[in-house]
Design an enzyme around this catalytic site. Structure first.
Site, short mmCIF file in Angstrom:
data_model
loop_
_atom_site.label_atom_id
_atom_site.label_comp_id
_atom_site.label_asym_id
_atom_site.label_seq_id
_atom_site.Cartn_x
_atom_site.Cartn_y
_atom_site.Cartn_z
N SER A 182 0.84 -1.19 0.00
CA SER A 182 0.00 0.00 0.00
C SER A 182 0.89 1.25 0.00
O SER A 182 1.77 1.38 -0.84
CB SER A 182 -0.95 -0.04 1.21
OG SER A 182 -1.97 0.91 1.07
N ASP A 204 -8.59 -5.51 -5.24
CA ASP A 204 -8.18 -4.39 -4.40
C ASP A 204 -8.57 -3.06 -5.06
O ASP A 204 -8.11 -2.77 -6.16
CB ASP A 204 -6.67 -4.44 -4.18
CG ASP A 204 -6.15 -3.32 -3.30
OD1 ASP A 204 -6.98 -2.61 -2.68
OD2 ASP A 204 -4.92 -3.16 -3.22
N HIS A 240 -5.98 -6.57 -0.98
CA HIS A 240 -4.91 -5.64 -0.61
C HIS A 240 -3.65 -6.36 -0.12
O HIS A 240 -3.67 -6.99 0.92
CB HIS A 240 -5.44 -4.69 0.45
CG HIS A 240 -4.75 -3.37 0.51
ND1 HIS A 240 -4.51 -2.60 -0.62
CD2 HIS A 240 -4.25 -2.66 1.56
CE1 HIS A 240 -3.91 -1.49 -0.26
NE2 HIS A 240 -3.73 -1.50 1.05
#
Length: 414
Positions: free
Chosen positions: A156, A352, A377
């Site tokens: 991320s 995601d 994710h």
């Protein structure tokens, strides 16, 4: 209608203690960092926490370095199982560095978030400089580590940092695994509605009826929230910590929206508590991290909410006295123009929502995009699990193969 709520004056390392939690053996240490790496006016220092695990490391083995993101570092220690799974295989030293202003790495302690003069050092450039300084220190002070190759890992926002670390400091890290990193979720690079559209598609795959119920819920919540009796009912129904008011209704609606977004992000194939303490957009700030987000209510299941940079800037000015720089990330890190770089893996799970702002096509032989159907994710960064879809198993195999190649190339140059 039923809505669902799922949701530190010497540069010395000080060892707090060694602990073994869930079979993970590591040391918790602190390193004295500059608050400002780029100027000569502020000479203040702060203590950056980092975690080191060297049980399987042997001199010559690599350092796997996790570029900590927006949260307590133990969230990433405990949820980046891939690094732990690979430690013995690669004879690697694992280092997890906590991001400034999070966890125990708070430059100004209780004052850190009070005013811009304290909070202004919370930037990606300063965080990257922290990582570079720490890596350099570790290589200089750990016996046998002076010339070892370093591979950055991150998911991320942490994945963005790992990629940027390789792009900006290629002499420090030989490569980076950048998982679920929305590197293109910035002004002029990606449509602002793509995130909301992918969230909606995720829900459609499970139940189109559910999507329609969520769409209808926005009108229902606003209708009920018009009266004091309705606000009291919503407060009770959702077991809220404080009573809703007409002024706080918008915050409540935003909370509901973020719930659905969060569920789409963390729809893992097995139980996990990862990311629960985080808000929906923890890397949004009012400085360089301007990530346009919107919804139109037609291609997604949310209320129409257009992106308005002017309003965003006005709110930033009002709240923090700062004007955002929407193109600064592109200026610093290249945006789409990063073909000059090398040795970065960009992995993205197609379930995601952040994949919409990810790099989904390989840019060169060594800037490799790995697409993972059926994954959410940064699922590939988690430990291997019997419930992992074949696409995730394949992605990890490819990532391991590529990183072995980088290490072989690095050693052949020594």
């Amino acid at each position: 209608m039923k809505l669902i709520w799922i949701m530190l004056m010497l540069n010395l390392s000080l060892i707090d203690f060694v602990q073994n939690t869930s079979s993970l053996e590591y040391k918790i240490l602190y390193f004295k960092q500059k608050v400002d790496h780029f100027g000569y006016v502020n000479s203040e220092m702060y203590m950056q926490r980092y975690i080191i695990a060297d049980k399987h490391w042997r001199p010559g083995g690599p350092m796997f370095f996790y570029t900590g993101n927006e949260g307590d570092i133990f969230m990433f220690v405990n949820n980046t199982g891939l690094m732990w799974d690979w430690a013995q295989k690669f004879k690697a030293m694992l280092v997890f560095a906590e991001h400034r202003y999070y966890g125990n790495s708070i430059p100004y302690r209780n004052k850190s978030y009070d005013e811009l003069q304290y909070l202004g050092y919370l930037t990606s450039e300063q965080a990257l400089a922290d990582f570079v300084t720490l890596i350099t220190y570790l290589k200089l002070t750990i016996k046998g580590a002076a010339d070892i190759p370093v591979v950055a890992f991150g998911g991320s926002y942490g994945g963005m940092l790992s990629a940027w670390l390789r792009l900006k400091y290629p002499h420090i890290v030989i490569g980076a695994l950048s998982s679920s990193a929305p590197l293109l979720q910035f002004t002029g690079l990606t449509p602002c509605g793509i995130f909301s559209e992918i969230v909606t598609k995720d829900f459609v795959q499970v139940s189109p009826t559910c999507v329609q119920l969520i769409k209808d819920s926005w009108i229902a919540v606003r209708r009920v929230g018009k009266t004091d009796k309705g606000l009291k009912w919503l407060t009770t129904r959702f077991n809220l910590c404080s009573s809703l008011t007409h002024e706080s209704l918008e915050d409540f609606i935003s909370w509901l929206k973020e719930t659905w977004q969060f569920l789409a992000m963390t729809d893992y194939p097995y139980p996990t508590s990862f990311l629960v303490p985080l808000p929906a957009y923890p890397i949004k700030s009012c400085t360089e991290m301007v990530m346009p987000m919107c919804s139109d209510g037609r291609k997604d299941m949310f209320e129409p909410n257009p992106w308005n940079l002017t309003q965003y800037a006005q709110k930033c000015s009002k709240d923090w006295g700062v004007t955002p720089e929407p193109y600064k990330i592109q200026e610093m890190f290249g945006g789409r123009n990063i073909s000059f770089g090398s040795n970065i893996i960009f992995s993205n799970g197609l379930l995601d929502p952040w994949s919409g702002g990810g790099i989904l096509k390989s840019l060169s032989e060594s800037l490799v995009a790995i697409i993972i159907p059926g994954a959410t994710h940064h699922l590939d960064l988690r430990s291997a699990n019997s419930r992992d879809p074949p696409s995730v198993i394949k992605a990890r195999y490819l990532e391991e193969k590529i990183i072995k190649k980088w290490l072989h190339q690095a050693r052949s140059l020594q």
